[in-house]
Design an enzyme around this catalytic site. Structure first.
Site, short mmCIF file in Angstrom:
data_model
loop_
_atom_site.label_atom_id
_atom_site.label_comp_id
_atom_site.label_asym_id
_atom_site.label_seq_id
_atom_site.Cartn_x
_atom_site.Cartn_y
_atom_site.Cartn_z
N GLY A 272 0.83 -1.20 0.00
CA GLY A 272 0.00 0.00 0.00
C GLY A 272 0.86 1.25 0.00
O GLY A 272 0.52 2.25 0.62
N ALA A 273 1.97 1.20 -0.72
CA ALA A 273 2.97 2.28 -0.65
C ALA A 273 2.90 3.23 -1.84
O ALA A 273 3.78 4.07 -2.00
CB ALA A 273 4.37 1.68 -0.55
N GLY B 294 -0.81 7.83 0.11
CA GLY B 294 -1.13 7.96 1.52
C GLY B 294 0.05 7.74 2.44
O GLY B 294 1.18 8.12 2.16
N ILE B 295 -0.24 7.09 3.60
CA ILE B 295 0.82 6.95 4.61
C ILE B 295 1.90 5.98 4.15
O ILE B 295 3.05 6.10 4.57
CB ILE B 295 0.25 6.52 5.98
N GLY B 296 1.57 5.03 3.29
CA GLY B 296 2.58 4.12 2.79
C GLY B 296 3.63 4.85 1.97
O GLY B 296 4.84 4.63 2.14
N SER C 142 -6.39 0.25 12.95
CA SER C 142 -7.17 1.47 13.03
C SER C 142 -7.92 1.50 14.35
O SER C 142 -8.22 0.46 14.94
CB SER C 142 -8.18 1.54 11.88
N TYR D 194 -15.17 -3.35 8.08
CA TYR D 194 -13.88 -2.70 8.27
C TYR D 194 -13.42 -2.80 9.73
O TYR D 194 -12.26 -3.11 10.01
CB TYR D 194 -13.96 -1.24 7.85
#
Length: 281
Positions: free
Chosen positions: A10-11, A14-16, A131, A156
């Protein structure tokens, strides 16, 4: 230059992507994994990093990713299982699983277990992006894929709770062999997180309210800290963190029996993917 290899899923956004930039700036060898070829290639080109494309909605692509990583890297020092997201209407993947559960839990579970021998020999850190939504999760071992009670938020929350239970069980099974692990909450971050979801969360992420959220760089802080500091000194393996501190969780997240049972159910769900590799569990 460091000899460490850090794989971040997930890079591509966003945060990745923010974590990849920050860790690359310190000389770490970063491996970018993303679903979008265009976004993933762009981040990799920016950082001069290796990259791989994998859609976690297809477990065959997770198996291929694991094989490619094993072939390419004799060491994997950090595996950051960061890919995930909240979905819309209930959807079944080509593998026969509810998409939220597969993308957020089953796929990183499969990737981690397929890489386990390499992670153990590297005395690696496994970092799982969870989360605060774990608080409204409730795992039912007889309804893990929300056949009876599906909503985007329920699914989720369950998946983020599963991330913490996976972290606890990883520590229990492999901590004595040198593997360290942690889960963390990045905060409410201004990213494309809820794109395509029907959850009410999209009203925060996809409207003017997004201006109130923290930046991806701030959201990546705990991930960067866990990836660049020492377990047993700066943080404790098997714990759930928020803003670099151990944080409270859903009561189910401390249920050791549930963690073990979830692991066993997860093995059953991905058994055809694990068996060809041989001896990873």
């Amino acid at each position: 230059m460091t000899d460490r290899t850090i794989v971040i899923t997930g890079a591509s956004d966003g945060i990745g992507a923010a974590a990849a930039r920050a860790l690359a700036a310190t000389g770490e060898r970063i491996v970018i994994v993303g679903r979008s070829p265009q976004k993933t290639e762009a981040i990799a080109a920016e950082l001069g990093a290796d990259h791989f494309i994998a859609d976690f909605g297809r477990l065959a692509e997770v198996r291929t990713l694991a094989a490619e990583l094993l072939q390419r890297y004799p060491r994997i020092d950090v595996l950051a299982n960061n890919a995930g997201g909240i979905m819309g209407n209930r959807e079944i993947t080509v593998d026969g699983h509810e998409k939220t559960f597969q993308v957020n839990h089953l796929a990183p579970f499969l990737l981690t277990t397929l890489l386990m021998d390499r992670l153990l020999s590297s005395r690696a850190s496994v970092i799982n992006t969870s989360s605060t939504a774990n608080r409204f999760g409730h795992l039912d071992l007889d309804d893990l894929e929300n056949d009876r009670k599906y909503s985007p938020n329920n699914a989720y929350g369950d998946a983020k709770l599963a991330n913490i239970l996976f972290t606890r069980e990883l520590h229990r099974r492999y901590g004595s062999r040198g593997l360290v692990t942690a889960a963390f909450h990045p905060g409410v971050v201004a990213t494309s997180f809820s794109t395509g979801s029907t959850s009410i969360m999209r009203l925060v992420y996809q409207t003017a309210l997004k201006r109130m959220l923290i930046t991806p760089e701030k959201g990546a802080d705990t991930l960067i800290w866990l990836a660049s500091t020492a377990a047993g000194v700066d943080w404790q393996s098997g714990e759930y963190y928020e803003k670099r501190r151990v944080h409270s969780t859903n009561r189910q997240a401390t249920d050791a029996g549930l963690a073990t049972a979830l692991w066993e159910r997860s093995i059953d769900m991905v058994a055809t993917d694990l068996l060809p590799q041989g001896g990873v569990l």
